[in-house]
Design a protein around this motif. Structure first.
Motif, PDB file in Angstrom:
ATOM      1  N   UNK A 390      72.637  88.949 -84.183  1.00 37.52           N
ATOM      2  CA  UNK A 390      74.237  89.310 -84.100  1.00 37.52           C
ATOM      3  C   UNK A 390      75.236  88.669 -85.109  1.00 37.52           C
ATOM      4  N   UNK A 391      76.236  89.380 -85.234  1.00 38.18           N
ATOM      5  CA  UNK A 391      77.095  89.082 -86.112  1.00 38.18           C
ATOM      6  C   UNK A 391      78.184  88.337 -85.021  1.00 38.18           C
ATOM      7  N   UNK A 452      85.048  90.824 -75.988  1.00 41.00           N
ATOM      8  CA  UNK A 452      84.731  90.662 -77.405  1.00 41.00           C
ATOM      9  C   UNK A 452      83.866  91.703 -77.803  1.00 41.00           C
ATOM     10  N   UNK A 453      83.911  92.092 -79.015  1.00 45.67           N
ATOM     11  CA  UNK A 453      83.159  93.189 -79.710  1.00 45.67           C
ATOM     12  C   UNK A 453      82.045  92.454 -80.897  1.00 45.67           C
ATOM     13  N   UNK A 454      80.879  92.826 -80.994  1.00 49.93           N
ATOM     14  CA  UNK A 454      79.992  92.178 -81.969  1.00 49.93           C
ATOM     15  C   UNK A 454      79.195  93.292 -82.781  1.00 49.93           C
ATOM     16  N   UNK A 455      78.923  93.310 -83.912  1.00 46.25           N
ATOM     17  CA  UNK A 455      78.078  94.043 -84.403  1.00 46.25           C
ATOM     18  C   UNK A 455      76.708  93.502 -84.652  1.00 46.25           C
ATOM     19  N   UNK A 456      75.610  94.271 -84.827  1.00 46.11           N
ATOM     20  CA  UNK A 456      74.078  93.673 -84.934  1.00 46.11           C
ATOM     21  C   UNK A 456      73.469  94.153 -86.192  1.00 46.11           C
ATOM     22  N   UNK A 457      72.548  93.492 -86.826  1.00 45.02           N
ATOM     23  CA  UNK A 457      71.682  94.049 -87.716  1.00 45.02           C
ATOM     24  C   UNK A 457      70.413  94.232 -86.739  1.00 45.02           C
ATOM     25  N   UNK A 458      70.008  95.312 -86.768  1.00 43.10           N
ATOM     26  CA  UNK A 458      68.901  95.876 -85.926  1.00 43.10           C
ATOM     27  C   UNK A 458      67.661  95.854 -86.734  1.00 43.10           C
ATOM     28  N   UNK A 459      66.637  95.156 -86.145  1.00 43.95           N
ATOM     29  CA  UNK A 459      65.437  95.399 -86.994  1.00 43.95           C
ATOM     30  C   UNK A 459      64.316  96.081 -85.738  1.00 43.95           C
ATOM     31  N   UNK A 460      63.638  96.865 -86.470  1.00 42.67           N
ATOM     32  CA  UNK A 460      62.599  97.652 -85.569  1.00 42.67           C
ATOM     33  C   UNK A 460      63.176  98.717 -85.087  1.00 42.67           C
TER      34      UNK A 460
END
Length: 460
Positions: A390-391, A452-460
């Motif tokens: 999570x960012x 609140x919002x957030x971006x993610x770096x997704x792996x898989x």
């Protein structure tokens, strides 16, 4: 003696004239099929009828086998208390079925039933059967959220129990299909007709292996209640040829009603559908391992080490530098055969590095997610992993700043806080995303919240 025949029965209470008050005339095909099936059952004269119902209590990880020696029920809920039932349970069958399931490591038994009275998923087919035949004992089993292979295997247990007791047995899979057909009071969706088309095609050809291939999202959007009844019934005929017949299908009230019968034929080792399904899952999991990155590999190795050694994996020394330097909230999601098997995460960092965060949350996802039983060693080869890093979250002033594909959301009200990741199957609108996040935090749907919002770096 094993299973004589099985039947798929829908369970619309309005099929009974006193309840339908004329509406039953709109499902004459269903009523005629009920009559045909009931007369066949009378000719078979089974000692036991096993009813698989979606309308007894359903647990995510446990199949209820109704206990005791007798039960009763009526249609008071539908305004006709005068139509009632008093039936005897086959308590020996129930006890042996529970033991047979336990030998296969299936969590099933006679505990946990909150309402011992018959449900309409049993009473509707029973009403039509008892017009012609009533000299039988009852076994009532519930649906559950157990994985599909286990649901099917429970059907194998039903057949094994009937064989052990040498009791002529009929199985009734109580099952309405989609509740989202055109004209449905619940609203219509195109997935409703698509689901019904698929399931009817599969069942009337006895192609039970294809039951495992029906898309989960399709089933959810179709709002069906009978799929798992069908799956259990199919398991009763594992490694057997089956002669199937569609007696009727219609859906004039926006709900699909299919009546089918299934007659076992000779043995056929090629129809080992559960084994084929498990092999396919294993092959897919093996393939996923060949493409996993360092994040997913670490999640997998963390859980495998903990399950096998009952210890926490020592922090590896050969990972990319950023995994040791970065701190972030991390979610680890585990799937088995395409179904969620565990998901635990942290909104903000609780450890000194992403490495430690992944190790902690992978173990928690596999062993401590309260929605599931802890993962066992024999499951490890069938699992697939995703890791979301999570960012930092940003507060928003308007839902116009949200995007279900790009951003996850955090909703807060006082001490209550709920999170939903972005780009999830079945979550297509901002309204859905916020509603689910509120539910997870036990926040009232109309309660004012901080978003609140957030971006993610997704792996898989």
């Amino acid at each position: 003696m094993s299973i004589q025949k099985a039947y798929a029965f829908p369970h619309p209470p309005l099929a009974i004239a006193e309840i339908g008050k004329g509406d039953e005339k709109l499902i004459t095909d269903t009523l005629m099929a009920f009559d045909i099936a009931a007369k066949e059952i009378a000719q078979l004269a089974p000692e036991v009828i096993v009813f698989v119902t979606p309308h007894n209590i359903n647990y995510s990880d446990y199949i209820v086998i109704s206990g005791g020696y007798a039960t009763k029920g009526n249609f008071a809920r539908f305004g006709v208390p005068g139509i009632s039932f008093n039936v005897e349970y086959d308590s020996e069958f129930c006890e042996i079925l529970a033991r047979t399931a336990a030998k296969r490591d299936i969590t099933a038994g006679t505990e946990g039933e909150l309402d011992r009275n018959l449900d309409h998923g049993v009473m509707v087919p029973m009403y039509f059967i008892m017009k012609y035949y009533s000299d039988f004992k009852v076994v009532r089993v519930s649906q559950s959220g157990l994985e599909l292979s286990t649901t099917y295997m429970f059907g194998e247990c039903i057949r094994e129990t009937a064989q052990l007791l040498s009791r002529p047995t009929v199985v009734v899979a109580s099952a309405d299909l989609s509740h989202k057909l055109e004209g449905s009071p619940y609203g219509s969706k195109p997935e409703g007709a698509e689901f019904d088309s698929q399931i009817v095609s599969i069942m009337k050809s006895a192609d039970f292996g294809s039951l495992f291939k029906i898309d989960d999202e399709l089933r959810e959007k179709a709002a069906e209640c009978g799929y798992r009844s069908y799956l259990t019934m199919a398991g009763c005929f594992d490694k057997q040829q089956v002669k199937a017949k569609l007696l009727s299908y219609e859906g004039p009230f926006g709900v699909g009603y299919a009546v089918l019968d299934f007659e076992p034929q000779e043995s056929d080792e090629s129809r080992n559908f559960r084994e084929q399904y498990m092999k396919n899952n294993y092959d897919e999991a093996v393939l996923a391992k060949t493409t996993e990155d360092d994040y997913c590999k670490l999640a997998r190795e963390s859980l495998e080490y903990s399950v096998k050694n009952n210890e926490v994996l020592p922090k590896p020394a050969n990972l990319p530098d950023e995994m040791y330097k970065e701190q972030a909230g991390v979610f680890v999601t585990i799937h088995k055969a395409g179904l969620l098997r565990g998901c635990i995460g942290t909104i903000s960092p609780t450890k000194n590095s992403v490495v430690e965060e992944i190790i902690q949350n992978a173990i928690s996802a596999g062993l401590q997610d309260p929605r599931f039983t802890p993962i066992k060693v024999e499951e490890l080869d069938f699992l697939e992993y995703k890791v979301d890093v999570l960012k930092p979250a940003q507060e928003v002033s308007s839902t116009d700043e949200l995007d279900v594909k790009k951003y996850g959301v955090i909703v807060s009200s006082g001490s209550k806080r709920g999170l939903l990741l972005p780009n999830l199957d079945g979550v297509d609108t901002i309204e859905q995303q916020l509603s689910i996040a509120k539910q997870k935090a036990s926040i009232n749907e109309h309660e004012k919240v901080k978003i609140e919002r957030f971006e993610v770096v997704r792996h898989g």
